[in-house]
Every structure is written in structure tokens, then in C-alpha cells.
Design a protein around this motif. Structure first.
Motif, PDB file in Angstrom:
ATOM      1  N   ASP A  65      -4.054 -12.395  21.113  1.00 11.43           N
ATOM      2  CA  ASP A  65      -4.014 -12.841  19.719  1.00 11.43           C
ATOM      3  C   ASP A  65      -2.780 -12.347  18.980  1.00 11.43           C
ATOM      4  O   ASP A  65      -2.753 -12.336  17.755  1.00 11.43           O
ATOM      5  CB  ASP A  65      -5.286 -12.398  18.989  1.00 11.43           C
ATOM      6  N   VAL A  73       1.327 -21.330  10.902  1.00  8.01           N
ATOM      7  CA  VAL A  73       0.731 -21.650  12.195  1.00  8.01           C
ATOM      8  C   VAL A  73       1.421 -22.878  12.756  1.00  8.01           C
ATOM      9  O   VAL A  73       1.574 -23.892  12.068  1.00  8.01           O
ATOM     10  CB  VAL A  73      -0.785 -21.884  12.073  1.00  8.01           C
ATOM     11  N   ALA A 102      -0.339 -21.327  17.158  1.00  8.81           N
ATOM     12  CA  ALA A 102       0.183 -19.960  17.220  1.00  8.81           C
ATOM     13  C   ALA A 102       0.679 -19.538  15.846  1.00  8.81           C
ATOM     14  O   ALA A 102       1.315 -20.321  15.135  1.00  8.81           O
ATOM     15  CB  ALA A 102       1.319 -19.861  18.226  1.00  8.81           C
ATOM     16  N   GLU A 103       0.372 -18.315  15.462  1.00 11.22           N
ATOM     17  CA  GLU A 103       0.878 -17.792  14.193  1.00 11.22           C
ATOM     18  C   GLU A 103       2.304 -17.305  14.383  1.00 11.22           C
ATOM     19  O   GLU A 103       2.581 -16.451  15.226  1.00 11.22           O
ATOM     20  CB  GLU A 103       0.002 -16.651  13.687  1.00 11.22           C
ATOM     21  N   THR A 112       5.637 -17.155   7.181  1.00 10.72           N
ATOM     22  CA  THR A 112       4.571 -17.052   8.179  1.00 10.72           C
ATOM     23  C   THR A 112       3.741 -18.328   8.131  1.00 10.72           C
ATOM     24  O   THR A 112       3.348 -18.767   7.049  1.00 10.72           O
ATOM     25  CB  THR A 112       3.674 -15.832   7.903  1.00 10.72           C
ATOM     26  N   ASP A 137       5.873 -15.737  12.682  1.00 14.57           N
ATOM     27  CA  ASP A 137       6.436 -14.931  11.606  1.00 14.57           C
ATOM     28  C   ASP A 137       7.947 -14.970  11.768  1.00 14.57           C
ATOM     29  O   ASP A 137       8.487 -14.395  12.713  1.00 14.57           O
ATOM     30  CB  ASP A 137       5.918 -13.493  11.696  1.00 14.57           C
ATOM     31  N   ASP A 187       0.750 -12.483  17.191  1.00 10.10           N
ATOM     32  CA  ASP A 187       1.576 -13.529  16.607  1.00 10.10           C
ATOM     33  C   ASP A 187       2.945 -13.508  17.280  1.00 10.10           C
ATOM     34  O   ASP A 187       3.247 -12.636  18.085  1.00 10.10           O
ATOM     35  CB  ASP A 187       1.686 -13.380  15.090  1.00 10.10           C
TER      36      ASP A 187
END
Length: 250
Positions: free
Chosen positions: A37, A68, A72-73, A66, A75, A39
Motif C-alpha cells: 500500500d 490517484v 495508485a496514490e 497528490t 505524490d 504510495d
């Protein structure tokens, strides 16, 4: 595609308001201990128009976003070229790791040229950067017992030791675990964190870990004292010329 990632990040580059000189993957993916999980930390350099730097408005030298993307997140943090180079000259290990990251999303001639100039900014004082970050992460581990700050502690200490001894910026913890000072259980910690970003490891011998961290601090101190790295950066003039030329050519 980027190693260890299953998403195409090229559209992210195309969406940026100003040209990117480069974008790379940093964070846990670069350090070699991403979780399921985790990022995706993208770092890079954008190039503001010259007019943005000579007018009355404050330039947007740092941008952060930031969101999605395909589940996927992401940054994304980028600095304008001038600010990024100034950070390089301030003994900032983070920006060197980002510049030299092998996980490249976007690159070009300017990126490659800047990377070639990076060795000239490395000094013995970069040890302070890694020592300070290790102290901060160790305190966080003592409060939370989470594996993430513990792995960061080991990572930055070993990166600092390698840098002082060889001049090489190596942030990848599995690679650094081959160093003679590296605790033998690092691979076990990485495997445990892979299952969960904020996980812990029940039964971890914290007194042993504390002794190993202290031992690595001593090794970093000794490596800094014995290093052949210079006391001051030598690349200021070349970097100034580079920034001016790239800006004007744009």
C-alpha cells in the motif's frame, strides 16, 4: 514503465504546466522497501519561464500534488531548476538521491548533464544530513515501534557511511545490507514491511536494534573523520552556468 511498478507514469509528465527536466521515483520504491500500500513518490525539476523570475509576482518554485492515478496514490513534488540547484549546494542528500535515482520517469540531456555535475557538490558535511535524519526517524520508531521509521534509520545511516567512504550516493537498502556494518536481520525487516506500510514486527529485540543503531552512528562518525571528500563544494560556477544556459535556451 518503472521497475517494481505496474503503472505507466508518462501521462503524469505530460499533464504538468511547465516542462519537466526530469522526474524520478523516490521514497520507499527507491529505497528498496515498498509495501503493498505504499504510495509512489515522484520527484523532479520543472523549468519556469524566465518572465516568471523577473517580474513582481512570487514564482512557483516548488509544486506539490497528490492524487490517484490508475489506482495508485501519487505524490509529485518538483522544484524549479534554480531552487533545486541551490538545494544541491546546501549539502542536501535528498535532492542528490532524486537526481541520481535509477527509477526514471522522464529524462533528457539537461538531466544527464546535471547528474554529471553532482559529484562536485558532495562534501564531508553531507554526513550531517544523514545523521540528522537518522536521529529523527529513530525517535519516531521509539514512539511507534513501526518498521518504516526503523528501516529509514538504517537506510540513511548506511547511505551516509557509503557516501563518506566512496563518494557514491546509494539509497537502496537491500544493496546497502551487504555492507559489513549492516545488521543481518535487515532483510527480515524489509519482508515484514512489504506486507503493510505501517506494520510492526512482534518480538523484535529493541535493545539489540538500539545497539546496532548506535554502532552505525559510530561508523558514520568514523567514516566522516576519515573521508577524502572535500570540505566545500567545488561545482558552484559550473552549476551557475548550467542554470543560466538551460533557462535562456528554453
Amino acid at each position: 514503465m518503472i521497475d517494481n511498478l505496474d503503472i505507466d507514469l508518462a501521462p503524469v509528465v505530460a499533464e504538468q504546466p511547465d516542462p519537466l527536466l526530469f522526474a524520478t521515483v523516490s521514497g520507499a520504491h527507491l529505497y528498496g522497501f515498498p509495501s503493498q500500500d505504499s504510495d509512489v513518490d515522484l520527484r523532479g525539476v520543472h523549468l519556469l519561464p524566465a518572465a516568471d523570475l523577473v517580474g513582481l509576482r512570487e514564482p512557483e518554485e516548488t509544486r506539490s500534488k497528490t492524487w490517484v492515478h490508475h489506482g495508485a496514490e501519487l505524490d509529485l513534488v518538483t522544484h524549479d531548476l534554480r531552487k533545486f540547484v541551490r538545494l544541491m549546494l546546501r549539502r542536501n542528500g535528498y535532492v542528490l538521491e532524486q537526481l541520481l535515482s535509477p527509477l526514471v520517469v522522464h529524462t533528457g540531456d539537461a538531466h544527464r548533464e546535471l547528474a554529471e555535475l553532482a559529484p562536485d557538490v558532495i562534501t564531508s558535511h553531507h554526513a550531517h544530513h544523514y545523521r540528522g535524519f537518522a536521529v529523527t526517524q529513530w525517535r519516531l520508531f521509539e514512539k511507534t515501534a513501526e518498521l518504516k521509521p526503523l528501516l529509514y534509520t538504517f537506510r540513511v545511516l548506511l547511505t551516509g557511511i557509503r557516501l563518506m567512504r566512496t563518494g557514491e550516493v546509494q539509497p537502496h537498502l537491500p544493496t546497502l545490507s551487504a555492507e559489513p556494518e549492516a545488521p543481518a536481520y535487515i532483510a527480515e525487516l524489509i519482508a515484514a514491511k512489504a506486507a503493510r506500510e505501517h506494520g510492526t514486527l512482534p518480538g523484535l529485540d529493541r535493545s539489540r536494534v538500539a545497539a546496532d543503531v548506535e554502532r552505525l552512528h559510530t561508523a558514520l562518525d568514523e567514516a566522516q573523520a576519515a573521508t577524502s571528500l572535500p570540505d566545500a563544494a567545488a561545482g558552484h560556477g559550473a552549476l551557475h552556468d548550467f542554470v543560466v544556459r538551460v533557462r535562456l535556451e528554453s
